[in-house]
Scaffold this motif. Sequence first.
Motif, short mmCIF file in Angstrom:
data_model
loop_
_atom_site.label_atom_id
_atom_site.label_comp_id
_atom_site.label_asym_id
_atom_site.label_seq_id
_atom_site.Cartn_x
_atom_site.Cartn_y
_atom_site.Cartn_z
N GLN A 199 8.83 16.76 -3.93
CA GLN A 199 9.53 17.74 -4.78
C GLN A 199 8.63 18.19 -5.91
N THR A 200 8.81 19.43 -6.31
CA THR A 200 8.25 19.84 -7.60
C THR A 200 9.16 20.88 -8.20
N ARG A 201 9.08 21.04 -9.47
CA ARG A 201 9.78 22.13 -10.15
C ARG A 201 9.20 22.24 -11.55
N VAL A 202 9.49 23.39 -12.15
CA VAL A 202 9.11 23.54 -13.54
C VAL A 202 9.99 22.56 -14.31
N GLY A 203 9.35 21.63 -15.04
CA GLY A 203 10.08 20.48 -15.54
C GLY A 203 10.88 20.74 -16.81
N LYS A 204 11.98 20.00 -16.93
CA LYS A 204 12.75 20.05 -18.17
C LYS A 204 11.93 19.41 -19.28
N ARG A 205 12.16 19.81 -20.49
CA ARG A 205 11.36 19.28 -21.59
C ARG A 205 12.19 19.31 -22.86
N ASP B 127 0.84 -1.21 0.00
CA ASP B 127 0.00 0.00 0.00
C ASP B 127 0.87 1.26 0.00
N SER B 128 2.16 1.04 -0.22
CA SER B 128 3.10 2.17 -0.28
C SER B 128 3.83 2.12 -1.60
N GLY B 129 4.47 3.24 -1.92
CA GLY B 129 5.24 3.26 -3.17
C GLY B 129 5.75 4.66 -3.42
N THR B 130 6.45 4.81 -4.51
CA THR B 130 7.03 6.10 -4.81
C THR B 130 7.00 6.31 -6.32
N GLY B 131 6.96 7.58 -6.72
CA GLY B 131 6.85 7.82 -8.15
C GLY B 131 7.35 9.19 -8.56
N VAL B 132 7.48 9.34 -9.84
CA VAL B 132 7.78 10.65 -10.42
C VAL B 132 6.74 10.88 -11.51
N ALA B 133 6.39 12.14 -11.68
CA ALA B 133 5.35 12.40 -12.68
C ALA B 133 5.52 13.79 -13.27
N PHE B 134 4.97 13.96 -14.45
CA PHE B 134 4.97 15.25 -15.12
C PHE B 134 3.52 15.62 -15.39
N THR B 135 3.24 16.92 -15.32
CA THR B 135 1.86 17.34 -15.56
C THR B 135 1.49 17.27 -17.04
N ARG B 136 2.50 17.21 -17.92
CA ARG B 136 2.30 16.92 -19.35
C ARG B 136 3.48 16.08 -19.81
N LEU C 67 1.94 27.92 -13.64
CA LEU C 67 1.63 28.28 -15.03
C LEU C 67 2.59 27.62 -16.00
N ASP C 68 2.95 26.37 -15.69
CA ASP C 68 3.89 25.67 -16.56
C ASP C 68 3.85 24.18 -16.26
N LEU C 69 4.52 23.43 -17.16
CA LEU C 69 4.70 22.00 -16.91
C LEU C 69 5.51 21.83 -15.62
N CYS C 70 5.00 21.01 -14.71
CA CYS C 70 5.75 20.76 -13.47
C CYS C 70 6.12 19.29 -13.44
N ASP C 71 7.28 19.01 -12.87
CA ASP C 71 7.53 17.61 -12.56
C ASP C 71 7.55 17.44 -11.06
N ILE C 72 7.16 16.25 -10.61
CA ILE C 72 7.03 16.06 -9.17
C ILE C 72 7.61 14.71 -8.75
N GLU C 73 8.00 14.64 -7.50
CA GLU C 73 8.32 13.35 -6.90
C GLU C 73 7.39 13.18 -5.72
N PHE C 74 6.85 12.00 -5.60
CA PHE C 74 5.90 11.80 -4.51
C PHE C 74 6.10 10.42 -3.90
N THR C 75 5.55 10.27 -2.70
CA THR C 75 5.60 8.96 -2.04
C THR C 75 4.22 8.68 -1.47
N VAL C 76 3.82 7.44 -1.55
CA VAL C 76 2.59 7.03 -0.88
C VAL C 76 3.02 6.17 0.31
N GLU C 77 2.67 6.63 1.50
CA GLU C 77 3.04 5.86 2.70
C GLU C 77 1.76 5.30 3.30
#
Length: 895
Positions: free
Chosen positions: A333-339, A248-257, A315-325
């Motif tokens: 983490q988040t930041r305006v993502g590289k593309r 029921d836990s895990g970790t991931g990275v994601a981009f809003t686009r 107001l831009d594409l963001c990338d994020i790191e998240f964890t489900v505990e």
Amino acid sequence: MTQYVYSFSEGNRDQKDLLGGKGANLAEMTNMGLPVPPGFTITTEACKAYLAEGAVPAEMDAQVTDHLTRVEQALGRTLGDPDDPLLVSVRSGAKFSMPGMMETVLNIGLNDQSVNGLAKISEDERFAWDSYRRLIQMYGKTVMEVPGDLFEDALADAKERKGVTLDTDLTADDLKALVEQFKQIVKDTTGADFPQDPRNQLDAATEAVFRSWNGERAIIYRRQERIPEDLGTAVNVCTMVFGNLGDDSGTGVAFTRDPATGHPGVYGDYLQNAQGEDVVAGIRNTMPLSALQELNPAAHARLLEIMHQLEEHYLDLCDIEFTVERGKLWMLQTRVGKRTAQAAFRIATQLVDEGLISEDEALNRVTGDQLVHLMFPSFDDDAPKNRIAKGMNASPGAAVGQIVFSSEAAVEWAKKGKKVILVRRETNPDDLNGMIASVGILTSRGGKTSHAAVVARGMGKTCVCGAEQLDVDTKRNQMTCPDGTVLVEGDVVSIDGTSGDVYAGDVPVAPSLVVQYFEGTLDPSSDELVAAVDRIMKTADKQARLKVRANADNGPDAARARRFGAQGVGLCRTEHMFLGDRRELVERLILAPGSEQRRAVLEELRPLQRGDFIEIFEAMDGLPVTIRLLDPPLHEFLPDLVELSVKVAVDEHDHKETEEDESLLAAVRRLHEQNPMLGLRGVRLGLVTKGLFAMQARAVLEAAAERIKAGGDPRPEIMIPLVGAVQELESIKVEIDEVATKVAEESGVDVHHLIGTMIELPRAALTAGQIAEVAEFFSFGTNDLTQTTWGFSRDDVEAEFFSEYLDRGIFRVSPFESLDIDGVGRLVKVAVREGRAARRDIHLGVCGEHGGDPASVHFFHEVGLDYVSCSPFRVPVARLEAGRAANEAAHSDTR
Ligand code: PEP
Ligand code: MG
């Protein structure tokens, strides 16, 4: 007292200089009310002080204690408490993202006691011991400098003994034994015990992260990405949340686009029951983000909601790191993502359509370098291809090269001038040099967020990753394709980073759609990416104050430049008209023994020149064409002294020498220069070779007269090269004025023309006020101006010692590539100021290579030039950057 430590609730996203990108954005998310684990950031100032003094600033210690206490009080737990330990992560985070280049230590606070507390509280003994072994491994490697493979080998041995392949198959008892073994490794290699005191762990990890700013990987990466050396990194101390507490836990990275294509819709990878770095390292294959929807619908829904909120906020594409505990979502983490370049153009226009940003702002979201990338060719759709695998389209482009299986080989082969594709199962930060040396990167594991993908995208390098059908064996330097074919080191493959396809052999490439659009052969509405480029170029052209001209020496180049949007020719190098068959004419001119012979050659040259000029005037009808009178470094037009000497010596030996060769040799000897770049060039040659410049001016004006008679609108500007003193220009101007009067009488047409000069010697820049009394325009020849300001010979130095200068940080980039603003730029400023003071309406431009370099274009905008001129292919880049420069200036004025 300096504040070195900021709690996450104190900062905001504009404080990247002080808190680093990660710290500033953690603060921003905290203040947005998003679920960020509590923590604090130690500033880049502290890092800089540590690197300068070799110790952390005196007041920092108490500030860390204060902030740690606040976190402990908020959570009701203390760091490393034996019964219910608070654990923290210590992560690097510089102003600019440097993925994987610096250090991170997780699970700080575990020791022989608190591991039991964690086991009890989590009701998961295996988890607690796994966390402890990870701490010893990361801390041992990063802080105590124990070679990492000692731990990795011990872990591999433990799995082998057990007959299992996954880390997760090891039990609590196995891990307990491994912890003992790891501690012994630490003791054996360093002579010291693994530290048990949690606060010592925290402080030592912080210092290790500071030091990692100057690690080899980080230095190489900064040089590549042109990140300044003196920024330092911040350190983020963040409460640990655990993605490895079960299914029921895990970790991931994601981009809003999608960061590769720019297509809308969230994109990401998720790894169940895993901690932090496992995803990016590509250790296990990840699942797509949508899988989380089935595993944990509530966390998935919350994640999508947060991603939407982040886009609306940033107001831009963001990338994020998240964890489900244990089912609860945490943002790490988040930041305006590289593309990629194509994603940058698409996303910028999508955001305009979604009403999030203005058309002007969209212009700030793309760069000239990205546009260059889109102008590269791609694989020809119609060519026969032998596809051997399909992976992820991690970073677009078409790359063809010989495969190598190690970074060392990539570097070695590239040094020999070979094009290589680096093939790895997955890459890690140690592969950076190999990735830089390669034309493309191919991996068999990992997703679009793996190390290879992230770094390749950052470099703008073609990359296909996760091509799982390929069995890559880096020990044997070979890979096996699904049909059993084995490809070995040196075999050629073609990789398509836009589609993810991998082909055996050399696939031909087709021209870019964006180039076809600039050529006018493709309707922008026929392709989504081209439509985005078209829209942004229109905004750039509307904004730009600087005009863009092209350096073109013949009709077809001038016509192409015009199609690409050039508003004139800024430099026609007339000596280029005499290369090839015509070179001999210039040779005869320079060597002519008397005025009679010279006049005869000049008369042969004139009609050829006139024909060339007519073509260019036709192509640029109604637009200015700056024609530079002859400026050949002599050695380019005379026979080589050594070759000719040998020929004459051999002929003499065979009694076959000719009088002609002997007098040619005598003349070449007489004119031989030690440094032709600083010799009889430009205006000097024009003054010494009587009639030369007058002939050229006559050819220009006659060509213009002929065009006018044919109904055209030629706008000639005659430019004198390498002027250092106004007197040189005055002498030539007298000659040209006489010619102009004659041509007007003969043709009956009074051709309007300007006479101006290049500014390419420091003396010309420093006496620009005097020169402007005679010159109607200046064009900065920044190639020669760089050469003469630095005292570097253009043709010699780049290969000889520039890499050493770059390594030592004397330059961040070659001054021939991007203008040296402090030195050469200062001369430009002086000349602009004094030139304008002497002649208010003097026209000012630049025609050195810098005219197509993005950073330099911004400088030329700022100093108030009227135009930049660059090679035809770079005209769109200069147009875009001219628009961006004006846009930036407009926005900074209103701030
Ligand atoms: C220059 O010096 O910048 C220039 C444009 O002239 P060339 O490169 O032909 O010397
Ligand atoms: Mg020059």
